[in-house]
Design an enzyme around this catalytic site. Structure first.
Site, PDB file in Angstrom:
ATOM      1  CD  GLU A 152       6.238  -0.074  -0.260  1.00  0.00           C
ATOM      2  OE1 GLU A 152       6.132  -1.281   0.029  1.00  0.00           O
ATOM      3  OE2 GLU A 152       7.010   0.716   0.318  1.00  0.00           O
TER       4      GLU A 152
ATOM      5  CD1 TRP B 247       9.868 -20.653  16.037  1.00  0.00           C
ATOM      6  CD2 TRP B 247       9.725 -18.594  16.875  1.00  0.00           C
ATOM      7  NE1 TRP B 247      10.497 -19.810  15.153  1.00  0.00           N
ATOM      8  CE2 TRP B 247      10.414 -18.532  15.645  1.00  0.00           C
ATOM      9  CE3 TRP B 247       9.513 -17.406  17.584  1.00  0.00           C
ATOM     10  CZ2 TRP B 247      10.893 -17.338  15.113  1.00  0.00           C
ATOM     11  CZ3 TRP B 247       9.986 -16.220  17.046  1.00  0.00           C
ATOM     12  CH2 TRP B 247      10.673 -16.190  15.831  1.00  0.00           C
TER      13      TRP B 247
ATOM     14  CD1 TRP C  40       9.179 -17.522  11.345  1.00  0.00           C
ATOM     15  CD2 TRP C  40       7.806 -17.763   9.594  1.00  0.00           C
ATOM     16  NE1 TRP C  40       9.775 -18.383  10.453  1.00  0.00           N
ATOM     17  CE2 TRP C  40       8.954 -18.547   9.363  1.00  0.00           C
ATOM     18  CE3 TRP C  40       6.805 -17.752   8.623  1.00  0.00           C
ATOM     19  CZ2 TRP C  40       9.124 -19.325   8.213  1.00  0.00           C
ATOM     20  CZ3 TRP C  40       6.966 -18.523   7.477  1.00  0.00           C
ATOM     21  CH2 TRP C  40       8.109 -19.299   7.273  1.00  0.00           C
TER      22      TRP C  40
ATOM     23  CD1 TRP D 149       9.513  -2.732  -0.894  1.00  0.00           C
ATOM     24  CD2 TRP D 149      10.307  -4.717  -0.203  1.00  0.00           C
ATOM     25  NE1 TRP D 149      10.513  -2.510   0.031  1.00  0.00           N
ATOM     26  CE2 TRP D 149      11.010  -3.700   0.466  1.00  0.00           C
ATOM     27  CE3 TRP D 149      10.633  -6.045   0.062  1.00  0.00           C
ATOM     28  CZ2 TRP D 149      12.022  -3.964   1.395  1.00  0.00           C
ATOM     29  CZ3 TRP D 149      11.642  -6.310   0.982  1.00  0.00           C
ATOM     30  CH2 TRP D 149      12.322  -5.282   1.646  1.00  0.00           C
TER      31      TRP D 149
ATOM     32  CD1 TRP E 208       2.916 -13.153   7.824  1.00  0.00           C
ATOM     33  CD2 TRP E 208       3.567 -13.253   9.975  1.00  0.00           C
ATOM     34  NE1 TRP E 208       1.844 -12.827   8.614  1.00  0.00           N
ATOM     35  CE2 TRP E 208       2.206 -12.890   9.929  1.00  0.00           C
ATOM     36  CE3 TRP E 208       4.187 -13.368  11.217  1.00  0.00           C
ATOM     37  CZ2 TRP E 208       1.464 -12.651  11.092  1.00  0.00           C
ATOM     38  CZ3 TRP E 208       3.453 -13.129  12.373  1.00  0.00           C
ATOM     39  CH2 TRP E 208       2.110 -12.771  12.309  1.00  0.00           C
TER      40      TRP E 208
ATOM     41  CG  ASN F 210       3.172  -2.372   4.872  1.00  0.00           C
ATOM     42  OD1 ASN F 210       3.373  -3.580   4.769  1.00  0.00           O
ATOM     43  ND2 ASN F 210       4.147  -1.502   5.022  1.00  0.00           N
TER      44      ASN F 210
HETATM   45  C1  LIG Z   1       3.354  -9.525   7.836  1.00  0.00           C
HETATM   46  C2  LIG Z   1       2.977  -9.012   6.467  1.00  0.00           C
HETATM   47  C3  LIG Z   1       2.105  -9.735   5.666  1.00  0.00           C
HETATM   48  C4  LIG Z   1       1.753  -9.261   4.390  1.00  0.00           C
HETATM   49  N1  LIG Z   1       0.897 -10.014   3.618  1.00  0.00           N
HETATM   50  C5  LIG Z   1       0.584  -9.592   2.376  1.00  0.00           C
HETATM   51  C6  LIG Z   1      -0.281 -10.349   1.545  1.00  0.00           C
HETATM   52  O1  LIG Z   1      -0.734 -11.446   1.901  1.00  0.00           O
HETATM   53  N2  LIG Z   1      -0.614  -9.837   0.318  1.00  0.00           N
HETATM   54  C7  LIG Z   1      -0.106  -8.640  -0.117  1.00  0.00           C
HETATM   55  O2  LIG Z   1      -0.445  -8.224  -1.240  1.00  0.00           O
HETATM   56  N3  LIG Z   1       0.730  -7.915   0.616  1.00  0.00           N
HETATM   57  C8  LIG Z   1       1.076  -8.346   1.858  1.00  0.00           C
HETATM   58  N4  LIG Z   1       1.907  -7.579   2.632  1.00  0.00           N
HETATM   59  C9  LIG Z   1       2.470  -6.330   2.071  1.00  0.00           C
HETATM   60  C10 LIG Z   1       1.643  -5.058   2.326  1.00  0.00           C
HETATM   61  O3  LIG Z   1       1.291  -4.977   3.675  1.00  0.00           O
HETATM   62  C11 LIG Z   1       0.371  -4.998   1.481  1.00  0.00           C
HETATM   63  O4  LIG Z   1       0.685  -5.236   0.129  1.00  0.00           O
HETATM   64  C12 LIG Z   1      -0.268  -3.614   1.560  1.00  0.00           C
HETATM   65  O5  LIG Z   1      -0.585  -3.302   2.893  1.00  0.00           O
HETATM   66  C13 LIG Z   1      -1.530  -3.590   0.716  1.00  0.00           C
HETATM   67  O6  LIG Z   1      -2.143  -2.345   0.784  1.00  0.00           O
HETATM   68  P1  LIG Z   1      -2.153  -1.366  -0.472  1.00  0.00           P
HETATM   69  O7  LIG Z   1      -2.612  -2.094  -1.672  1.00  0.00           O
HETATM   70  O8  LIG Z   1      -2.902  -0.151  -0.067  1.00  0.00           O
HETATM   71  O9  LIG Z   1      -0.605  -1.077  -0.622  1.00  0.00           O
HETATM   72  P2  LIG Z   1       0.203   0.144  -1.232  1.00  0.00           P
HETATM   73  O10 LIG Z   1       0.950   0.747  -0.107  1.00  0.00           O
HETATM   74  O11 LIG Z   1      -0.635   1.031  -2.060  1.00  0.00           O
HETATM   75  O12 LIG Z   1       1.291  -0.585  -2.150  1.00  0.00           O
HETATM   76  C14 LIG Z   1       1.043  -0.859  -3.536  1.00  0.00           C
HETATM   77  C15 LIG Z   1       1.218  -2.319  -3.825  1.00  0.00           C
HETATM   78  O13 LIG Z   1       2.571  -2.700  -3.638  1.00  0.00           O
HETATM   79  C16 LIG Z   1       2.636  -4.022  -3.125  1.00  0.00           C
HETATM   80  N5  LIG Z   1       3.261  -3.973  -1.806  1.00  0.00           N
HETATM   81  C17 LIG Z   1       3.201  -2.968  -0.903  1.00  0.00           C
HETATM   82  N6  LIG Z   1       3.956  -3.249   0.171  1.00  0.00           N
HETATM   83  C18 LIG Z   1       4.495  -4.461  -0.059  1.00  0.00           C
HETATM   84  C19 LIG Z   1       5.366  -5.295   0.672  1.00  0.00           C
HETATM   85  N7  LIG Z   1       5.869  -4.940   1.865  1.00  0.00           N
HETATM   86  N8  LIG Z   1       5.697  -6.490   0.160  1.00  0.00           N
HETATM   87  C20 LIG Z   1       5.232  -6.877  -1.049  1.00  0.00           C
HETATM   88  N9  LIG Z   1       4.413  -6.126  -1.789  1.00  0.00           N
HETATM   89  C21 LIG Z   1       4.048  -4.930  -1.307  1.00  0.00           C
HETATM   90  C22 LIG Z   1       1.203  -4.525  -3.009  1.00  0.00           C
HETATM   91  O14 LIG Z   1       0.898  -5.237  -4.183  1.00  0.00           O
HETATM   92  C23 LIG Z   1       0.407  -3.224  -2.927  1.00  0.00           C
HETATM   93  O15 LIG Z   1      -0.907  -3.345  -3.362  1.00  0.00           O
HETATM   94  C24 LIG Z   1       2.284  -8.041   3.921  1.00  0.00           C
HETATM   95  C25 LIG Z   1       3.167  -7.316   4.741  1.00  0.00           C
HETATM   96  C26 LIG Z   1       3.510  -7.788   5.996  1.00  0.00           C
HETATM   97  C27 LIG Z   1       4.449  -6.983   6.847  1.00  0.00           C
END
Ligand SMILES: Cc1cc2nc3c(=O)[nH]c(=O)nc-3n(C[C@H](O)[C@H](O)[C@H](O)COP(=O)(O)OP(=O)(O)OC[C@H]3O[C@@H](n4cnc5c(N)ncnc54)[C@H](O)[C@@H]3O)c2cc1C
Length: 483
Positions: free
Chosen positions: A279, A310, A366, A282, A389, A348
């Site tokens: 993650e 759209w 989107w 990512w 998105w 997420n």
């Molecule tokens: C439509 C959509 C919009 C999103 N918008 C954002 C946003 O504005 N800001 C954001 O930080 N993340 C975003 N994410 C990614 C992800 O949903 C969040 O990072 C995550 O839910 C944050 O919770 P956590 O810190 O507990 O994540 P954890 O599951 O603990 O993950 C650890 C860290 O990994 C990174 N991470 C995790 N998943 C992703 C991912 N899919 N893409 C990129 N980085 C990731 C984040 O920095 C996160 O804090 C988005 C995902 C989707 C599908």
């Protein structure tokens, strides 16, 4: 060469430990000043009760206190950073301004403008990699091009880290803190209050600053080993909740990856560790994509997808409002939007479900959903939000194929099987028992009556029929077959 005076400009790196720009400034200067700018170019469009400004304000306050503990202080400005920084550098006679690099197009343009102004006055801007382990074009395909698919990017990222473990080394700052410029004797407080910035508190503030990040991180370490098994269930407190801290730099990514490495070395890692590292990768993948392809801010990563038409006009505004306000009649979607609107966070799995619902069930672009998330999310990060998105809308790199359409009821049954999350966020449905929680319109009248739910009064009927919406979406994306 030793500089007499330098200035460290804090932006999205609001900590003192393991901080690349601060480290380099302290090592190369006789005196180091520190500044943060509440940038009116960014704040102007935000609502007065914006959660991020409140969070940021608390982080800046903490940063100032911590600098004072080390003998320094933080200069805080409220204005346009592009003008404030060169002006302050001139006032302090700082030969160089030190920053950590930012990869967003507007930030790159701002930094270029600041660098030009400084250069014109005989000063310089020095920038460093800090918010990622590998940046820009440091991870490339064997042919030397950029990746557009995650898994090979991740493999190349891991390989590079193995070859270059020093990429995780912390940037020491405390040993050289003696050169921090102390606060002037008769100093007016430079940190404006939230009110002076034109904002009001959005609500109770939880876990802000480095102190908040440490607290959140240590709580997460107990669950990290199970992350792979639990992370998809929004009713569980299974993910780290560190996104906002990675966003504002109150925790550094090197620190997190070092922790994972230590756990692997001392045998305390669980099966969740590698999945969590993915993650974090990512996050860097999407930052690289944004830096490489800034056009994704408004357009599809895959240009052919710009041909998708759209829904616009008709009842699409009303449907968009129903989605924003959590009134779609699909409980998991509505509960997720309630979580977002009330707390500024969304799990997420639910970000994927709600983004898919907007684009594939309501047929709405989107970009509209992305902007709504951008306003609401405390952890809003342009690169990840845009990437997420475009993934859900199928327009992005390595995205969900366009013919794969989440069924919001199936997602609900799989990821909130007992309806615990839905009941928490939708009190109107809290007494609805069993499987009906996932699709109240399928419940028997007696069940609804027993739960005190009248559809259309206490909870909306579905705004679209999923199967019909699915057929329309397949048709909408049909333009791609003709391309
Ligand atoms: C439509 C959509 C919009 C999103 N918008 C954002 C946003 O504005 N800001 C954001 O930080 N993340 C975003 N994410 C990614 C992800 O949903 C969040 O990072 C995550 O839910 C944050 O919770 P956590 O810190 O507990 O994540 P954890 O599951 O603990 O993950 C650890 C860290 O990994 C990174 N991470 C995790 N998943 C992703 C991912 N899919 N893409 C990129 N980085 C990731 C984040 O920095 C996160 O804090 C988005 C995902 C989707 C599908």
């Amino acid at each position: 060469m030793t500089l007499r005076n330098s200035l460290v400009w804090f932006r999205r790196d609001l900590r003192l430990d393991d901080h690349a720009a601060l480290h380099h400034a302290l090592l190369s200067s006789q005196r180091v000043h520190a500044v943060f700018v509440f940038d009116t170019a960014l704040l102007a469009d935000l609502p007065p009760d914006d959660r991020r400004v409140q969070f940021l304000h608390a982080c800046v306050h903490e940063l100032d206190s911590r600098l004072r503990e080390l003998g320094g202080y933080l200069i805080v400005k409220h204005g346009r950073a592009a003008q404030e920084i060169p002006r302050l550098a001139a006032e302090l006679d700082a030969e160089s301004v030190f920053v950590n690099r930012d990869y967003e197009p507007e930030a790159i343009a701002r930094d270029r403008a600041v660098a030009d102004s400084l250069r014109a006055a005989g000063r310089s801007l020095q920038s460093f990699k800090d918010q990622v382990i590998f940046e820009q074009d440091e991870v490339l395909t064997q042919a030397g091009g950029p990746f557009s698919v995650f898994t090979p990017y991740k493999n190349a990222w891991l390989k590079r880290l193995q070859a270059e473990p020093e990429a995780l080394l912390p940037f020491e700052t405390r040993a050289h803190a003696g050169v921090l410029a102390p606060a002037p004797a008769r100093e007016d407080a430079t940190l404006p209050s939230l009110g002076q910035l034109g904002f009001t508190p959005a609500g109770p503030l939880v876990n802000a600053g480095v102190t908040g990040a440490e607290h959140v991180l240590s709580a997460f370490l107990g669950r990290l080993g199970r992350y792979d098994r639990e992370r998809d269930f929004p009713a569980l407190d299974a993910t780290s909740r560190l996104s906002v801290h990675l966003r504002f730099g109150t925790v550094g990514v090197r620190r997190l990856v070092r922790l994972l490495r230590e756990r692997a070395q001392d045998g305390s890692a669980g099966s969740g560790d590698a999945v969590w590292l993915s993650e974090l990768i990512w996050r860097e993948f999407y930052m690289m994509i944004l830096w490489r392809h800034p056009r994704v801010v408004t357009r599809s990563f895959k240009p052919a997808f710009d041909a998708v038409r759209w829904e616009d006009g008709g009842d699409s505004d009303a449907l968009f409002a129903a989605w924003c306000e959590g009134r779609t009649g699909y409980p998991l979607v509505d509960a997720a939007m309630a979580q977002l609107n009330r707390t500024g966070f969304m799990h997420n799995r639910l970000r994927m479900v709600t983004a898919s619902f907007l684009t594939k069930d309501l047929g709405i672009a989107w970009q509209r959903g992305e902007r709504y998330f951008a306003r609401q999310l405390l952890d809003y990060e342009l690169s990840s939000n845009n990437g997420g998105w475009q993934w859900a809308a199928s327009t992005g790199c390595d995205a969900q194929p366009w013919f794969r359409i989440f069924n919001p009821v199936t997602q609900s049954r799989r990821f909130d099987p007992d309806g615990t999350f839905i009941r928490e966020w939708l009190p109107a449905l809290s007494r609805l028992a069993g499987a009906a929680i996932h699709a109240p319109w399928l419940a028997k009248p007696a069940q609804l009556e027993q739960a005190g739910v009248v559809l259309g009064r206490d909870y909306p009927a579905p705004v679209v029929d999923h199967e019909q919406a699915r057929a329309r979406t397949l048709e909408r994306f049909g333009v791609l077959k003709q391309a």
